[in-house]
Design an enzyme around this catalytic site. Structure first.
Site, PDB file in Angstrom:
ATOM      1  N   ASP A 292       0.847  -1.212   0.000  1.00  0.00           N
ATOM      2  CA  ASP A 292       0.000   0.000   0.000  1.00  0.00           C
ATOM      3  C   ASP A 292       0.872   1.249   0.000  1.00  0.00           C
ATOM      4  O   ASP A 292       1.217   1.757   1.062  1.00  0.00           O
ATOM      5  CB  ASP A 292      -0.920  -0.040   1.226  1.00  0.00           C
ATOM      6  N   GLU A 326      -2.558  10.053  -0.757  1.00  0.00           N
ATOM      7  CA  GLU A 326      -3.827   9.326  -0.709  1.00  0.00           C
ATOM      8  C   GLU A 326      -4.217   9.040   0.734  1.00  0.00           C
ATOM      9  O   GLU A 326      -5.381   9.140   1.112  1.00  0.00           O
ATOM     10  CB  GLU A 326      -3.718   8.011  -1.499  1.00  0.00           C
ATOM     11  N   GLU A 327      -3.221   8.687   1.547  1.00  0.00           N
ATOM     12  CA  GLU A 327      -3.520   8.128   2.871  1.00  0.00           C
ATOM     13  C   GLU A 327      -4.215   9.108   3.818  1.00  0.00           C
ATOM     14  O   GLU A 327      -5.151   8.741   4.520  1.00  0.00           O
ATOM     15  CB  GLU A 327      -2.241   7.605   3.533  1.00  0.00           C
TER      16      GLU A 327
END
Lengths: 459, 459
Positions: A292, A326-327
């Site tokens: 991820d 994104e996180e």
């Protein structure tokens, strides 16, 4: 009519070679390249082992920007450039500590602050604990029973779900909004069961939000490992008056400048139509983020590498986009869309890989029925590669903001069983990624990009 | 007609409950049990971590017999029993050593004796090396160039193959028959590239055979890790006169008594028809054999456990068979068939799991077209569980000897990408198995056993 097409394609140089090949032959070449001549694994090795964790705003995130830009510059794109984007900078600080205080027995448990959480007081926070399974239970308890306590959200992910992402969706509210809900009732902190289907000792971090709470009401919030959650719950049943202690030193700084990294191949027939393939360059801070989303980053870059190696010149403009943040903010995805609107761009297709570098099974699609049917109709082309699942559903967070009319969005759908073994935890490392599984994902993405470039989208 | 069936089933007690359920409902219950209430992972933990490697004829293999028998006795089978079978006893002895001697540079490389190999002389074997890719190359070289040398078989598994088992099939001849072929031309030993798609430092053992060679002609044979093979090949190109040294102390003893473990549930309607579900209890000696085939053993036992938990009484007799000695002899599978013939038994179906405890994808089937079509027709029932692959092919080695007329044989087909990362190597351990992947395999096996029990086989 067919003759004219062939002549027209012939004039486009190398595309003519492809006009003579069947889709079956091109996919075979693509997968062969992916399994024997791809760069995904080498790039991932560098991102994971030489750079490491890449939280937005960190020095490592900046290194990853420079590294991937430099690597893309070697691949013969028409241009490689950075898109400036301001991102949040949250820093964990020193490693968290926590223990259960059951009368005089002190048992240390593994926790980690959730992203965006405030710190505890310098010497930590001690309070009684109240366990709930969901927000309804919390509301029924009300301020009278919650005030001054640590709320412990302990609803496990549902093991009965076949796709692990469905189990995640059913439990993530506790992590994302638990602190806000508990603070509204006067809680002094929250502890959230890690979003992990296994029982183990890894706490899993992730984004959380205090919503519209005033800053003065923010309370510290942390994830506890699943084994820790089981122990806390069991101990609470015996001693509801136990105390829980935790200490975390995290801090939110001013936003800092960062970048999306973009590599562009200009379309040979309709350059005004843009196709995006991407993943996100940032990761959480506890590990290398190999699944991820290091996997998605290197797979996306490799699509361009494979096209180059097989001499395929796309009809439409192809952009490899490595999104930042994104996180904990999605600022990269939002910035990309903002610039796209400003430049009046027309995106026809976007493909994201952000579900780990596991054995690919299919695609999750957001589009109208005609396009869904077209893509689902690729199933026989994909069958030799064991790609069988074409479903409607979430495509990808970073491509979420894209709004071009009729755009088709797709997410690579790898086998999901192991994803939450590693998600946002300290074991999301290079050795958790299998080379062939990663490479098959690369081949699957390149194949769909090729097919969509050939067929275009349907209104 | 329908009414009569329902009445008939009602008389059979608990089966009546199932008569009112759709197959969709039963499969849902089965998978729920597999994911939330199964014993596969706990049993595998014991087999791997408390017992460990279980090579035929070893004390651990015997412990595994006693452990699984005792566990099956707790499950409420109609009977649990052992089938005596004489098995080979080969012992590796002290850890092998090997190095490349390139002029004065000595580089240690990881090797392991292949199963059934003879030892080297006590102080080892040193010789020049000749590298070949296949038996044709070896034959062309002939005795003149091979005599007195170590033959190095270095054809890699083909990374282009999508299913890793196809890559294995294309390379395993070197391991199985390489020593015989080389000995026929006067070689003094063979070194075989490990059957592993990755480049790493694990040597992978496995069965080999000297065929009809007289014992006096047997030569020692070992596997070398893929990294070691790459290094040896590279060094040979620079110095074809280099020497290779290896030492191994393995020994073949007299056959010893061991056992298949069988648990039987008597069929409630047609007890004379037998359905087998099984895996093999023995493993190689370098690790715990968690994937090969601890996974298949515990999944097979769990089929009975799940049937018990959901109250399903099979129409046909079900036998859980844990075969001994698949790895280096297949004596258990042969003995089972020998006894079956002797007792005039009629087997209608056999299902084996011996491809690892990975995410299940489908079944590999050996049967006539009518039965293949019937099973492939279960695809919509299996779709919610992501089971999509129904192919003709090898089912399982242990059920291979079964010869009942019209028998349908099936092999569970898990995702194959990681299988050869671990196969017969020191890393085939418990932590290489993911709990949910293992359990989904269990659910998939129990579901097919249920469906075949319900539908029967077609002539």
């Amino acid at each position: 009519m067919k003759k004219i097409t062939v002549v027209a394609l012939f004039l486009l140089g190398t595309s003519s070679l492809f006009a003579q090949k069947t889709d079956e032959q091109v996919l075979k070449e693509i997968y062969k390249q992916a399994l024997t001549n791809s760069k995904s694994y080498t790039w991932l090795d560098h991102l994971s082992n030489d750079i490491g964790a890449r939280l937005s705003g960190s020095a490592n995130a900046e290194k990853a920007v420079q590294y991937t830009k430099a690597e893309m510059e070697k691949l013969g794109f028409d241009k490689v450039y950075l898109q400036e984007v301001m991102v949040p900078k949250w820093v964990r600080g020193e490693k968290e500590t926590a223990y259960i205080l059951d009368n005089k027995t002190k048992t240390v448990v593994p926790i980690c602050a959730l992203g965006g959480s405030v710190a505890t007081a310098k010497n930590g926070l001690t309070a009684e604990v109240i366990e709930v399974q969901n927000f309804d239970e919390l509301a029924v308890l009300g301020a009278a029973k919650v005030k001054g306590k640590i709320v412990f959200f302990n609803r496990p992910m549902d093991n009965e779900k076949i796709e692990s992402f469905h189990a995640y969706s059913g439990a993530v509210d506790q992590r994302y909004a638990g602190a806000q809900k508990a603070a509204e009732l006067g809680a002094v902190g929250t502890i959230v069961r890690s979003l992990n289907l296994r029982l183990d000792d890894f706490p899993h971090t992730g984004a959380q939000s205090y919503g519209d709470l005033p800053k003065s009401k923010y309370i510290p919030t942390a994830a506890i490992s699943t084994n820790g959650a089981e122990l806390l719950s069991k101990t609470l049943k015996k001693n509801p008056k136990l105390n829980f202690y935790f200490k975390q030193s995290c801090e939110q700084f001013e936003d800092v400048l960062s970048y999306n990294v973009v590599g562009e191949i200009k379309g040979s027939v309709t350059p005004e139509n843009i196709m995006v393939v991407g993943g996100h360059l940032d990761s959480w801070d506890l590990a290398d983020g190999s699944h991820d989303d290091g996997a998605g980053v290197v797979q996306s870059m490799d699509v361009a590498n494979i096209f180059k190696n097989i001499g395929y010149k796309p009809k439409n403009t192809i952009r490899v986009v490595l999104f930042m943040n994104e996180e904990n903010g999605l600022r990269g995805g939002q910035k990309y869309e903002e610039l796209s609107l400003k430049n009046n761009e027309n995106h026809i297709f976007a493909l994201e890989s952000d579900s780990g570098g596991f054995s690919p099974r299919g695609f999750s699609l957001e589009c109208n029925k005609a396009n869904f049917d077209q893509i689902a109709g690729f199933n026989t082309l994909f069958e030799p590669y064991l790609i069988h699942s074409f479903v409607e559903g979430h495509s990808g967070s970073d491509i979420g903001p894209l709004t071009s009319k009729n755009i088709v969005k797709a997410g690579l759908k790898p086998d999901s069983q192991r994803y939450f073994d590693y998600h946002h935890a300290a074991n999301d490392k290079f050795d958790a990624v299998d080379k062939r599984e990663l490479e098959l994902g690369t081949g699957t993405m390149a194949s769909l990009m090729y097919l969509m470039d050939q067929r275009g989208i349907l209104k």
